[in-house]
Motif scaffolding. Sequence first.
Motif, PDB file in Angstrom:
ATOM      1  N   SER A  19       0.831  -1.208   0.000  1.00 52.12           N
ATOM      2  CA  SER A  19       0.000   0.000   0.000  1.00 52.12           C
ATOM      3  C   SER A  19       0.862   1.253   0.000  1.00 52.12           C
ATOM      4  CB  SER A  19      -0.922   0.002   1.224  1.00 52.12           C
ATOM      5  OG  SER A  19      -1.789  -1.117   1.214  1.00 52.12           O
ATOM      6  N   GLY A  20       1.999   1.194   0.676  1.00 49.01           N
ATOM      7  CA  GLY A  20       2.868   2.357   0.761  1.00 49.01           C
ATOM      8  C   GLY A  20       3.508   2.753  -0.552  1.00 49.01           C
ATOM      9  N   ILE A  21       3.544   1.838  -1.527  1.00 44.77           N
ATOM     10  CA  ILE A  21       4.133   2.171  -2.830  1.00 44.77           C
ATOM     11  C   ILE A  21       3.068   2.201  -3.926  1.00 44.77           C
ATOM     12  CG2 ILE A  21       6.431   1.335  -2.256  1.00 44.77           C
ATOM     13  CD1 ILE A  21       5.804  -1.269  -3.663  1.00 44.77           C
ATOM     14  N   LEU A  30       8.135   6.986  -6.302  1.00 42.45           N
ATOM     15  CA  LEU A  30       8.747   8.237  -5.853  1.00 42.45           C
ATOM     16  C   LEU A  30       7.695   9.297  -5.555  1.00 42.45           C
ATOM     17  CD1 LEU A  30      11.806   8.412  -8.280  1.00 42.45           C
ATOM     18  CD2 LEU A  30      11.862   8.077  -5.799  1.00 42.45           C
ATOM     19  N   ALA A  31       6.648   9.352  -6.380  1.00 36.95           N
ATOM     20  CA  ALA A  31       5.594  10.341  -6.157  1.00 36.95           C
ATOM     21  C   ALA A  31       4.895  10.116  -4.818  1.00 36.95           C
ATOM     22  CB  ALA A  31       4.582  10.285  -7.301  1.00 36.95           C
ATOM     23  N   LEU A  32       4.749   8.858  -4.426  1.00 42.51           N
ATOM     24  CA  LEU A  32       4.088   8.555  -3.157  1.00 42.51           C
ATOM     25  C   LEU A  32       5.021   8.725  -1.967  1.00 42.51           C
ATOM     26  CD1 LEU A  32       2.061   5.414  -4.261  1.00 42.51           C
ATOM     27  CD2 LEU A  32       1.114   7.593  -3.520  1.00 42.51           C
ATOM     28  N   LEU A  33       6.298   8.478  -2.166  1.00 41.08           N
ATOM     29  CA  LEU A  33       7.240   8.572  -1.056  1.00 41.08           C
ATOM     30  C   LEU A  33       7.705  10.003  -0.791  1.00 41.08           C
ATOM     31  CD1 LEU A  33       9.507   5.424  -1.582  1.00 41.08           C
ATOM     32  CD2 LEU A  33       7.617   5.720   0.022  1.00 41.08           C
ATOM     33  N   LYS A  34       7.647  10.871  -1.798  1.00 41.89           N
ATOM     34  CA  LYS A  34       8.151  12.233  -1.623  1.00 41.89           C
ATOM     35  C   LYS A  34       7.466  12.980  -0.481  1.00 41.89           C
ATOM     36  CE  LYS A  34       9.122  16.526  -4.107  1.00 41.89           C
ATOM     37  NZ  LYS A  34      10.509  16.534  -3.595  1.00 41.89           N
ATOM     38  N   PRO A  35       6.112  12.939  -0.363  1.00 43.78           N
ATOM     39  CA  PRO A  35       5.475  13.654   0.753  1.00 43.78           C
ATOM     40  C   PRO A  35       5.880  13.124   2.125  1.00 43.78           C
ATOM     41  CG  PRO A  35       3.868  13.119  -0.949  1.00 43.78           C
ATOM     42  CD  PRO A  35       5.105  12.369  -1.278  1.00 43.78           C
ATOM     43  N   GLU A  72       7.321  14.431   6.600  1.00 44.32           N
ATOM     44  CA  GLU A  72       6.688  13.775   7.747  1.00 44.32           C
ATOM     45  C   GLU A  72       7.720  13.025   8.580  1.00 44.32           C
ATOM     46  OE1 GLU A  72       4.763  11.108  10.328  1.00 44.32           O
ATOM     47  OE2 GLU A  72       5.994  10.456   8.638  1.00 44.32           O
ATOM     48  N   TYR A  73       8.664  12.377   7.913  1.00 45.71           N
ATOM     49  CA  TYR A  73       9.715  11.674   8.648  1.00 45.71           C
ATOM     50  C   TYR A  73      10.584  12.650   9.438  1.00 45.71           C
ATOM     51  CZ  TYR A  73       9.225   6.821   7.190  1.00 45.71           C
ATOM     52  OH  TYR A  73       8.782   5.539   7.046  1.00 45.71           O
ATOM     53  N   ARG A  74      10.700  13.882   8.944  1.00 47.85           N
ATOM     54  CA  ARG A  74      11.541  14.867   9.619  1.00 47.85           C
ATOM     55  C   ARG A  74      10.803  15.548  10.766  1.00 47.85           C
ATOM     56  NH1 ARG A  74      12.572  17.612   5.479  1.00 47.85           N
ATOM     57  NH2 ARG A  74      10.991  19.229   5.774  1.00 47.85           N
ATOM     58  N   ASP A  75       9.539  15.938  10.552  1.00 49.12           N
ATOM     59  CA  ASP A  75       8.838  16.747  11.546  1.00 49.12           C
ATOM     60  C   ASP A  75       7.474  16.192  11.947  1.00 49.12           C
ATOM     61  OD1 ASP A  75      10.888  18.720  11.471  1.00 49.12           O
ATOM     62  OD2 ASP A  75      10.038  19.466   9.588  1.00 49.12           O
ATOM     63  N   GLY A  76       7.164  14.961  11.574  1.00 52.09           N
ATOM     64  CA  GLY A  76       5.839  14.414  11.847  1.00 52.09           C
ATOM     65  C   GLY A  76       5.530  14.289  13.328  1.00 52.09           C
TER      66      GLY A  76
END
Length: 373
Positions: free
Chosen positions: A208-210, A317-322, A326-330
């Motif tokens: 689902s994540g990709i 890549l389009a799905l992972l870019k956002p 979130e990984y930095r400041d989520g």
Amino acid sequence: MTSRLRAREHLRDVNKYCTIVAMRTTFIAQRPRADGREPDASAAKRAAHRREQGNNLLERWQAARDKLPDGRRRLVDGILEHLDETVFLTSPELAARFDTDPATVVRTVQALGYAGFADFARDLRSYFLSKVNPYRVMVAEAEDHKGAAHHVRASVQRDLQNVQRVHDGLDPAALAELGERLSRCRHVIVVAGDLDHPIAQFLAYSLSGIGISATAPTGEGLTLCQLRAVTREDACLGIGFRRCLRVPVEAVRTASGRGAFTLAITDADSTPLARQAERSLLAPIDAESFAGSYVGTLAAINALLVSCAHANPERTLALLKPTEAEYRDGLRWYREPAQRRTDRANGGAVQKGDGQRGSRASARARRGRKDNE
């Protein structure tokens, strides 16, 4: 043979058979013919018949028992009664074990409906694995008195061997083809039960994540509901090992009947799940402990996920870019309280205000004790 020695021999034979299975190619793909045409109808019918047939050794034996001469009947009874000793023997070795000749052994298995001894041996080994259970494995471990440290080391070594076998048997081109096939699916249902279900959840979550719509239904009822909506544009992935649980096997069979693409994630191409699926991803689960080892399975699934991600890298890549921000400041990540971060920034020193408040509270407590005296 003592019960202790027999238990150890049984466990050794289980691991021996699992090793034999694991040395085969890890990924089995049914490729198109060289001329690009699909297999003919008769071949498809034979494949379907093999899937439906399953491991029916006992059914064959019960049907043929009364028709066999006494000598051949005693031969089959002896093979099944002494399964721990006979399961890995060749036809000449079986003949020597039961004081007969190899031709009689071959004619006997043919009387059961097998084309040859190899087909009989395959079913015999599957039947042997059906007798394996956590209790028998633990008995074999407990009675050798080698201690926990020995078994811990042996367990890790077995896990490393499982991963190495996945690596040695992997077909990268076939796995890449499978990733492309799954990436085109409208929806993927991953079905597993009991201890295998967390693996199904991991696989469905990662797909689902990709950008590949996937679910891992919990329970037989929800699985049946989702299977009713399966079409030729979907895929059903079943996860099961050795004897296999009923629900994933029936799910793959149902999805196949509705025209969906089916994949078995299992440990041998002779398991009930592999016989129902169009393709199989194989990984050994043999272990030194009472529970199966899933490290090889997870290694194979990770390779499958990589192939799915690279089947459509633009979408991935389009799905992972956002997710980068979130990984930095989520907000879902753990954060220490602000005061503790300030204390650490000051080298662990107590803030002045906090120290003054603490001193005043201590003074009040001392005055209270004096008044009570």
